[in-house]
Scaffold this active site. Structure first.
Site, mmCIF file in Angstrom:
data_model
loop_
_atom_site.group_PDB
_atom_site.id
_atom_site.type_symbol
_atom_site.label_atom_id
_atom_site.label_comp_id
_atom_site.label_asym_id
_atom_site.label_seq_id
_atom_site.Cartn_x
_atom_site.Cartn_y
_atom_site.Cartn_z
ATOM 1 N N GLU A 171 51.807 39.062 31.799
ATOM 2 C CA GLU A 171 51.519 40.281 31.026
ATOM 3 C C GLU A 171 52.440 40.484 29.824
ATOM 4 O O GLU A 171 53.237 41.428 29.793
ATOM 5 C CB GLU A 171 51.578 41.511 31.942
ATOM 6 C CG GLU A 171 50.573 41.448 33.080
ATOM 7 C CD GLU A 171 50.587 42.710 33.955
ATOM 8 O OE1 GLU A 171 51.495 43.534 33.803
ATOM 9 O OE2 GLU A 171 49.668 42.841 34.786
ATOM 10 N N ASN A 215 50.003 34.099 32.779
ATOM 11 C CA ASN A 215 49.046 34.953 33.482
ATOM 12 C C ASN A 215 48.979 36.322 32.799
ATOM 13 O O ASN A 215 50.010 36.888 32.431
ATOM 14 C CB ASN A 215 49.558 35.123 34.927
ATOM 15 C CG ASN A 215 48.550 35.721 35.869
ATOM 16 O OD1 ASN A 215 47.416 35.235 35.969
ATOM 17 N ND2 ASN A 215 48.939 36.769 36.583
ATOM 18 N N HIS A 254 40.980 41.724 36.856
ATOM 19 C CA HIS A 254 40.843 43.075 37.422
ATOM 20 C C HIS A 254 39.722 43.790 36.661
ATOM 21 O O HIS A 254 39.927 44.246 35.538
ATOM 22 C CB HIS A 254 42.157 43.859 37.275
ATOM 23 C CG HIS A 254 43.283 43.280 38.067
ATOM 24 N ND1 HIS A 254 43.279 43.247 39.447
ATOM 25 C CD2 HIS A 254 44.441 42.697 37.681
ATOM 26 C CE1 HIS A 254 44.398 42.680 39.876
ATOM 27 N NE2 HIS A 254 45.121 42.335 38.820
ATOM 28 N N GLU A 283 43.656 37.131 40.122
ATOM 29 C CA GLU A 283 43.824 38.407 40.843
ATOM 30 C C GLU A 283 42.512 39.186 40.880
ATOM 31 O O GLU A 283 42.489 40.405 40.648
ATOM 32 C CB GLU A 283 44.908 39.270 40.157
ATOM 33 C CG GLU A 283 46.235 38.563 39.952
ATOM 34 C CD GLU A 283 47.317 39.416 39.298
ATOM 35 O OE1 GLU A 283 47.151 40.654 39.234
ATOM 36 O OE2 GLU A 283 48.313 38.843 38.859
ATOM 37 N N ASP A 285 39.519 41.459 41.393
ATOM 38 C CA ASP A 285 38.985 42.596 42.139
ATOM 39 C C ASP A 285 38.096 43.393 41.197
ATOM 40 O O ASP A 285 38.180 43.252 39.974
ATOM 41 C CB ASP A 285 40.054 43.455 42.850
ATOM 42 C CG ASP A 285 41.184 43.954 41.981
ATOM 43 O OD1 ASP A 285 41.029 43.984 40.749
ATOM 44 O OD2 ASP A 285 42.239 44.331 42.547
HETATM 45 C C1 XIL Z 1 50.643 44.801 42.431
HETATM 46 C C2 XIL Z 1 50.724 44.751 43.960
HETATM 47 O O1 XIL Z 1 49.461 44.432 44.490
HETATM 48 C C3 XIL Z 1 51.201 46.091 44.485
HETATM 49 O O2 XIL Z 1 51.409 46.020 45.880
HETATM 50 C C4 XIL Z 1 52.496 46.493 43.796
HETATM 51 O O3 XIL Z 1 52.875 47.788 44.206
HETATM 52 C C5 XIL Z 1 52.323 46.470 42.284
HETATM 53 O O4 XIL Z 1 51.876 45.196 41.878
HETATM 54 N N1 XIL Z 1 49.053 42.620 38.099
HETATM 55 C C6 XIL Z 1 49.916 41.751 38.731
HETATM 56 C C7 XIL Z 1 50.278 41.966 40.138
HETATM 57 O O5 XIL Z 1 50.289 40.720 38.143
HETATM 58 O O6 XIL Z 1 51.568 41.513 40.440
HETATM 59 C C8 XIL Z 1 50.137 43.424 40.541
HETATM 60 O O7 XIL Z 1 50.337 43.511 41.940
HETATM 61 C C9 XIL Z 1 48.782 43.943 40.139
HETATM 62 C C10 XIL Z 1 48.604 43.863 38.637
#
Ligand code: XIL
Length: 385
Positions: A171, A215, A254, A283, A285
């Site tokens: 990020e 990432n 996401h 990641e 979802d």
């Molecule tokens: C999130 C976790 O799932 C949570 O449990 C934590 O509180 C915060 O981080 N992008 C990312 C991940 O790269 O590391 C994040 O994970 C979600 C957003």
């Protein structure tokens, strides 16, 4: 001659039995191809095309048999949700806690899974001693750079040989149009943009065999303008021209049903791939508005169609690109998802419901993977029955 030949066959047979026995022994405790997932599991359906289906895992949840069973049966790759982040691995300066990461690595070995390490350089989930030291001036920029070098070296060394892909940097790009490396980011504002290339070099030095990823979210067209993807594409090209050891780009994936599906996704993944990079969805979802954070029932009936649709489209974007080596969901049960805690009023974001029953998104992934591996059965002339 005859005897000799028989003896040779006999010896070869004995050796084969011995090798088999050794493999079985190793397999009983430590994986090595011995774990047999259900044939209709996501990981088994993806195996023929060499795609890994992954999930984020909360290692202590593995104490729950249902959770552990799904983690092992369905997924061929795992990512610790938090347990390899700096805040967790070095809560006190100089004192490491690798317990969560180690536990997941050993579960992965027992279940023939590969591990995505997440994440080495990020502005979030940093230890307090580090951020407060920087803000009160006791940690100078030179100290900070040395601390980051040490953090990357120590963590990558600790897990050397056990990590398939590392999310080295996470990020770093702005959400504006045009996008670019965020000048206000914690690391960039103190150490300059060159720290990104250094992070990859330091990680590579500590484990030359791990695949090193950049990432980020919304870097496959999710912003609508494609500005963020354009910026990452331009940046990674310059990194490659400077021979920075970067192997792949991870799009977090996401999504939210209120925004619709990013039609650019396949093309964006493909253009990273054309630079010679691996790509991954890291990641995945798909969130939507829900009645409450406990039950997570979508408030709009159509969301129950949109949610699996977007999962399926995202998986297909990965399937369409040969260099897309893994598709990872960010947790597999709505009850364990980070979404309700971070996006007010939203949930229903994963592929299993709050009771760990598979949802339509799971069935769609099964279908997509089946078609990817075998194709649709070829039509005949009505005589196939
Ligand atoms: C999130 C976790 O799932 C949570 O449990 C934590 O509180 C915060 O981080 N992008 C990312 C991940 O790269 O590391 C994040 O994970 C979600 C957003």
């Amino acid at each position: 001659m005859r005897h000799r030949r028989l003896f040779t066959i006999g010896a070869a047979l004995a050796a084969a039995i011995l090798v088999g026995a050794t493999a079985a022994l190793a397999g009983s405790g430590s994986g090595h191809g011995q774990f047999r997932p259900p044939p209709d599991s996501l990981r088994a359906l993806a195996a023929p095309i060499g795609l890994r289906i992954g999930t984020a895992v909360t290692p202590f949840e593995l104490d729950h048999p249902d959770y552990a069973q799904i983690t092992g049966d369905q997924f061929s790759s795992v990512t610790p949700g938090n347990e390899m982040k700096w805040q967790v691995v070095e809560p006190t300066r100089g004192t490491y806690d690798w317990s969560g990461g180690d536990r997941l690595v050993s579960f992965a070995q027992q279940h023939d899974q590969l591990v995505r390490g997440h994440t080495l350089v990020w502005h979030n989930q940093l230890p307090d001693w580090l951020t407060s030291g920087v803000s009160n001036g006791t940690i100078s920029n030179t100290d900070l750079r040395n601390l980051l070098h040490k953090h990357i070296t120590d963590e990558v060394t600790h897990f050397r040989g056990q990590i398939w892909q590392w999310d080295v940097a996470n990020e770093f790009f702005t959400d504006s149009n045009p996008s670019g490396i965020n000048p206000n980011d914690f690391w960039i504002s103190h150490l300059g943009t060159g720290v990104l290339a250094d992070a990859f070099r330091w990680a590579h030095a500590a484990d030359p065999h791990a695949l090193l990823f950049f990432n980020d979210y919304n870097i496959a067209g999710e912003d609508g303008s494609n500005a963020k993807s354009d910026a990452v594409y331009a940046w990674v090209k310059t990194m490659l021209a400077q021979h920075v050891p970067i192997d792949g780009i991870g799009d977090q994936g996401h999504l939210d049903t209120q925004y619709g599906f990013p039609t650019q996704m396949t093309a964006d993944l493909q253009r990273y791939a054309k630079l010679g990079l691996k790509v991954a969805i890291t990641e995945a979802d798909v969130r939507t508005f829900v009645n409450n954070a406990t039950d997570q029932v979508p408030t709009d009936h159509l969301a129950t169609f949109a949610q699996p649709y977007e999962f399926s489209k995202m998986l297909k974007a990965c399937l369409a690109v040969q260099s897309c080596i893994s598709f990872t969901v960010w947790g597999f049960g709505d009850a364990n998802s980070w979404i309700p805690g971070f996006f007010t009023g939203e949930g229903y974001a994963t592929i299993y419901d709050v009771n760990l029953n598979p949802k339509p998104a799971y069935m769609d992934m099964q279908e997509d993977l089946t078609l990817a591996a075998r194709g649709a059965p070829r039509r005949g002339f009505g005589d196939e029955h």
